[in-house]
Design a protein around this motif. Sequence first.
Motif, PDB file in Angstrom:
ATOM      1  N   ARG A 277       7.789   8.571  -1.039  1.00 51.55           N
ATOM      2  CA  ARG A 277       6.715   6.951  -0.595  1.00 51.55           C
ATOM      3  C   ARG A 277       5.338   7.706   0.764  1.00 51.55           C
ATOM      4  N   VAL A 278       4.247   7.083   0.694  1.00 55.02           N
ATOM      5  CA  VAL A 278       3.499   7.489   1.241  1.00 55.02           C
ATOM      6  C   VAL A 278       2.929   6.027   0.907  1.00 55.02           C
ATOM      7  N   GLU A 279       2.183   5.945   2.481  1.00 54.34           N
ATOM      8  CA  GLU A 279       1.347   4.386   2.354  1.00 54.34           C
ATOM      9  C   GLU A 279      -0.118   4.578   3.096  1.00 54.34           C
ATOM     10  N   VAL A 280      -0.829   3.956   2.127  1.00 54.22           N
ATOM     11  CA  VAL A 280      -2.119   3.888   2.354  1.00 54.22           C
ATOM     12  C   VAL A 280      -2.797   3.116   3.668  1.00 54.22           C
TER      13      VAL A 280
ATOM     14  N   PHE B  94       0.997  -1.265   0.089  1.00 52.17           N
ATOM     15  CA  PHE B  94      -0.044   0.055   0.108  1.00 52.17           C
ATOM     16  C   PHE B  94       0.472   1.439  -0.066  1.00 52.17           C
ATOM     17  N   LEU B  95       2.356   1.558  -0.838  1.00 55.61           N
ATOM     18  CA  LEU B  95       3.037   2.219  -0.646  1.00 55.61           C
ATOM     19  C   LEU B  95       2.878   2.697  -2.147  1.00 55.61           C
ATOM     20  N   PHE B  96       3.153   4.103  -2.000  1.00 56.71           N
ATOM     21  CA  PHE B  96       3.182   4.558  -3.375  1.00 56.71           C
ATOM     22  C   PHE B  96       3.766   6.306  -3.628  1.00 56.71           C
ATOM     23  N   THR B  97       3.982   6.491  -4.486  1.00 58.75           N
ATOM     24  CA  THR B  97       5.030   8.377  -4.640  1.00 58.75           C
ATOM     25  C   THR B  97       3.822   9.297  -5.026  1.00 58.75           C
ATOM     26  N   ALA B  98       3.801   9.912  -3.333  1.00 63.09           N
ATOM     27  CA  ALA B  98       3.135  11.823  -3.471  1.00 63.09           C
ATOM     28  C   ALA B  98       4.369  12.091  -3.954  1.00 63.09           C
ATOM     29  N   ASP B  99       4.339  13.261  -4.631  1.00 63.27           N
ATOM     30  CA  ASP B  99       5.413  14.694  -3.728  1.00 63.27           C
ATOM     31  C   ASP B  99       6.812  13.853  -3.963  1.00 63.27           C
ATOM     32  N   GLY B 100       7.204  13.337  -4.676  1.00 63.57           N
ATOM     33  CA  GLY B 100       8.678  12.739  -4.669  1.00 63.57           C
ATOM     34  C   GLY B 100       8.750  12.080  -3.244  1.00 63.57           C
TER      35      GLY B 100
ATOM     36  N   ILE C  48     -11.320   4.630  -9.417  1.00 67.14           N
ATOM     37  CA  ILE C  48     -10.610   3.581  -9.532  1.00 67.14           C
ATOM     38  C   ILE C  48      -9.759   3.921 -11.291  1.00 67.14           C
ATOM     39  N   ALA C  49     -10.399   4.235 -11.636  1.00 66.37           N
ATOM     40  CA  ALA C  49      -9.346   4.937 -12.923  1.00 66.37           C
ATOM     41  C   ALA C  49      -8.687   6.459 -12.581  1.00 66.37           C
ATOM     42  N   THR C  50      -9.002   7.526 -10.971  1.00 62.18           N
ATOM     43  CA  THR C  50      -8.761   8.603 -11.571  1.00 62.18           C
ATOM     44  C   THR C  50      -7.124   8.576 -10.046  1.00 62.18           C
ATOM     45  N   MET C  51      -8.081   7.523  -9.871  1.00 59.65           N
ATOM     46  CA  MET C  51      -6.755   7.609  -7.909  1.00 59.65           C
ATOM     47  C   MET C  51      -6.264   6.450  -7.612  1.00 59.65           C
ATOM     48  N   THR C  52      -6.885   5.115  -7.375  1.00 58.93           N
ATOM     49  CA  THR C  52      -6.261   3.511  -7.624  1.00 58.93           C
ATOM     50  C   THR C  52      -4.840   3.760  -9.065  1.00 58.93           C
ATOM     51  N   LEU C  53      -5.347   3.247 -10.491  1.00 59.38           N
ATOM     52  CA  LEU C  53      -4.682   3.397 -11.188  1.00 59.38           C
ATOM     53  C   LEU C  53      -3.557   4.091 -11.915  1.00 59.38           C
ATOM     54  N   PRO C  54      -3.663   4.772 -11.357  1.00 60.76           N
ATOM     55  CA  PRO C  54      -2.609   6.159 -11.860  1.00 60.76           C
ATOM     56  C   PRO C  54      -1.151   5.914 -10.762  1.00 60.76           C
ATOM     57  N   ALA C  55      -1.393   5.526  -9.058  1.00 63.86           N
ATOM     58  CA  ALA C  55      -0.616   5.718  -8.337  1.00 63.86           C
ATOM     59  C   ALA C  55       0.632   3.911  -9.184  1.00 63.86           C
ATOM     60  N   ASP C  56       1.294   4.731  -8.103  1.00 61.09           N
ATOM     61  CA  ASP C  56       2.714   3.359  -8.272  1.00 61.09           C
ATOM     62  C   ASP C  56       2.823   2.157  -7.627  1.00 61.09           C
ATOM     63  N   LEU C  57       1.787   2.020  -7.227  1.00 62.25           N
ATOM     64  CA  LEU C  57       0.724   0.273  -5.994  1.00 62.25           C
ATOM     65  C   LEU C  57       1.416  -0.363  -6.188  1.00 62.25           C
ATOM     66  N   ASP C  58       2.049  -1.223  -6.160  1.00 58.32           N
ATOM     67  CA  ASP C  58       2.018  -3.002  -6.230  1.00 58.32           C
ATOM     68  C   ASP C  58       0.648  -3.494  -6.840  1.00 58.32           C
ATOM     69  N   THR C  59       0.473  -4.625  -7.570  1.00 58.12           N
ATOM     70  CA  THR C  59      -0.747  -4.868  -7.677  1.00 58.12           C
ATOM     71  C   THR C  59      -1.556  -5.429  -6.968  1.00 58.12           C
ATOM     72  N   THR C  60      -1.065  -6.101  -5.121  1.00 60.94           N
ATOM     73  CA  THR C  60      -2.430  -6.719  -4.364  1.00 60.94           C
ATOM     74  C   THR C  60      -2.995  -5.744  -4.078  1.00 60.94           C
ATOM     75  N   SER C  61      -1.710  -4.569  -3.744  1.00 61.38           N
ATOM     76  CA  SER C  61      -2.436  -3.086  -2.857  1.00 61.38           C
ATOM     77  C   SER C  61      -2.882  -2.196  -4.183  1.00 61.38           C
ATOM     78  N   THR C  62      -3.313  -2.770  -5.171  1.00 57.23           N
ATOM     79  CA  THR C  62      -3.735  -2.017  -6.533  1.00 57.23           C
ATOM     80  C   THR C  62      -5.347  -2.403  -6.961  1.00 57.23           C
ATOM     81  N   ILE C  63      -5.272  -3.800  -6.481  1.00 58.04           N
ATOM     82  CA  ILE C  63      -6.329  -4.692  -6.705  1.00 58.04           C
ATOM     83  C   ILE C  63      -6.654  -4.726  -5.419  1.00 58.04           C
ATOM     84  N   THR C  64      -6.777  -4.703  -4.596  1.00 56.43           N
ATOM     85  CA  THR C  64      -7.025  -4.480  -3.358  1.00 56.43           C
ATOM     86  C   THR C  64      -7.735  -2.869  -2.918  1.00 56.43           C
TER      87      THR C  64
END
Length: 141
Positions: free
Chosen positions: A43-46, A35-41, A92-108
């Motif tokens: 790593r941030v966790e959901v 549940f980690l993704f990059t925001a403003d350079g 999903i298309a505007t928030m989840t898919l554009p984030a650089d989450l791992d596949t499991t996090s994206t699907i979840t």
Amino acid sequence: MADLSRTAVVALATAVAVVVNLVVYAIGRAAGGSFLFTADGRRVEVDAVTVAGFSALPLALGLTAVALLASRFAWVVRAALTIGPALAVLTIATMTLPADLDTTSTITLAVCHLTLAPIIVVAVTALGRRARRATAGPVAA
């Protein structure tokens, strides 16, 4: 939900959404999602609080608007039955898919968005029934 007040419908639907999405999130964590993704350079966790907030706030606001407007404007229920689930999917298309989450996090997180659609339909339908009863007035015995 037929005998619940408008406030109770909103509260119950919001609580169900939070609980269901926290269970989905826990399953995603157990399956190895970071549940980690990059925001403003950086790593941030959901986290669970974020999942709960993103489940509760938009849903509660939208359902409150329907609860307040449905008795005056019948079209609000019809619009909410279309717009609510569509927004759940669109995010999903505007928030989840554009984030650089791992596949499991994206699907979840996508599943978390999708769980809102049936909850919205059930809650909006219940609010619409309450609004119709309120505008119909008392039924003669």
